[in-house]
Enzyme design. Structure first.
Site, PDB file in Angstrom:
ATOM      1  CE1 TYR A 137       6.573   8.399  -5.964  1.00 59.29           C
ATOM      2  CE2 TYR A 137       5.316   7.500  -7.805  1.00 59.29           C
ATOM      3  CZ  TYR A 137       5.471   7.624  -6.379  1.00 59.29           C
ATOM      4  OH  TYR A 137       4.563   7.250  -5.500  1.00 59.29           O
ATOM      5  NE  ARG A 147       6.786   3.256  -3.614  1.00 51.08           N
ATOM      6  CZ  ARG A 147       5.527   2.789  -3.604  1.00 51.08           C
ATOM      7  NH1 ARG A 147       4.326   3.745  -3.681  1.00 51.08           N
ATOM      8  NH2 ARG A 147       5.144   1.739  -3.510  1.00 51.08           N
ATOM      9  CG  HIS A 150       2.706   2.577  -7.289  1.00 48.04           C
ATOM     10  ND1 HIS A 150       3.963   3.214  -7.448  1.00 48.04           N
ATOM     11  CD2 HIS A 150       1.969   3.395  -6.634  1.00 48.04           C
ATOM     12  CE1 HIS A 150       3.889   4.411  -6.777  1.00 48.04           C
ATOM     13  NE2 HIS A 150       2.738   4.654  -6.479  1.00 48.04           N
ATOM     14  CG  HIS A 152      -1.780   4.835  -4.973  1.00 45.74           C
ATOM     15  ND1 HIS A 152      -1.288   4.542  -3.952  1.00 45.74           N
ATOM     16  CD2 HIS A 152      -1.015   5.648  -5.774  1.00 45.74           C
ATOM     17  CE1 HIS A 152      -0.149   5.189  -3.905  1.00 45.74           C
ATOM     18  NE2 HIS A 152       0.099   5.661  -5.040  1.00 45.74           N
TER      19      HIS A 152
END
Length: 229
Positions: A137, A147, A150, A152
């Site tokens: 995004y 980014r 991923h 978190h």
């Protein structure tokens, strides 16, 4: 100014990661007395249920995207399992959109995917999530900034101050070398420890690919975590 515990950790101020210019400490850190935060961790409002770790089965329909399994172990620097740790995840959906009112970039929200999960490690320190592979995004850090995909991760131990937060990336993502959050980690070995690897043994035929990501607490092989400020 550098009060980091480990020189291999990302610095508080990394100018290419623009928001650190505003939130990095401007004055020396205050050292709190030993034991200042040593009281039991906060109690969660409800028990962690089995369905909490499957982000694909909590709504009326199937979420859109590539179903994946993410599993691994949480261990200490001597390889001993960290038992009964609460592992939380949050992520964007397959289109790269978070279910968050602050995320308004033009990508669709998936009504069958909320992007958050929780699990507790077992006696071997193992955790497991079923989820959807997140999309990249835009994030306006620099021109044409995106980014990488991923997830978190947050880990809670048995002390209030024992929460650790980090991110897991996927192998072969061409955006990783352009991501200043990942690149703020000084050594390549530390960056590599944030990348999961394909796990054919846990892949379930005709249903989901699997990735493995182990989390190491402390020591030279420790997983890099986000700096606590």
């Amino acid at each position: 100014m550098n009060d980091r515990e480990d020189e291999r950790e990302a610095p508080y101020l990394y100018p290419d990661y623009v928001s650190t210019r505003l939130r990095s400490p401007a004055k020396p850190l205050v050292r709190l007395p030993d034991g200042f935060h040593d009281f039991p961790a906060p109690l969660f409002p409800r028990a962690v249920e089995a369905l909490d770790s499957d982000l694909t089965r909590r709504h009326e329909g199937e979420p859109i995207g590539e179903r994946i399994i993410v599993s691994g172990r949480v261990v200490d620097s001597d390889g001993r399992p960290v038992r009964k740790a609460v592992v939380e995840v949050w992520q964007a959906n397959a289109a790269g959109r978070y279910l968050d009112q602050n995320d308004q970039h033009p990508a669709p929200v998936d009504p069958n995917f909320d992007g958050a999960g929780r699990a507790v490690t077992d006696d071997e320190g193992q955790y497991r999530f079923v989820t959807i592979k997140p999309g990249a995004y835009p994030w306006k850090n620099h021109r044409n900034a995106w980014r990488p995909a991923h997830i978190h991760f947050s880990l809670f131990g048995n002390q209030f101050r024992s929460r650790l937060v980090t991110q897991m990336y996927f192998p072969g993502d061409p955006l990783m070398p352009r991501d200043p959050i990942l690149q703020s980690i000084p050594d390549q070995a530390g960056r590599d420890r944030l990348v999961c690897f394909f796990d054919p043994e846990r892949t379930e035929p005709e249903w989901a690919l699997a990735y493995r990501w182990d989390i190491v607490l402390r020591g030279r092989s420790a997983t890099p975590f986000e700096t606590q400020q």
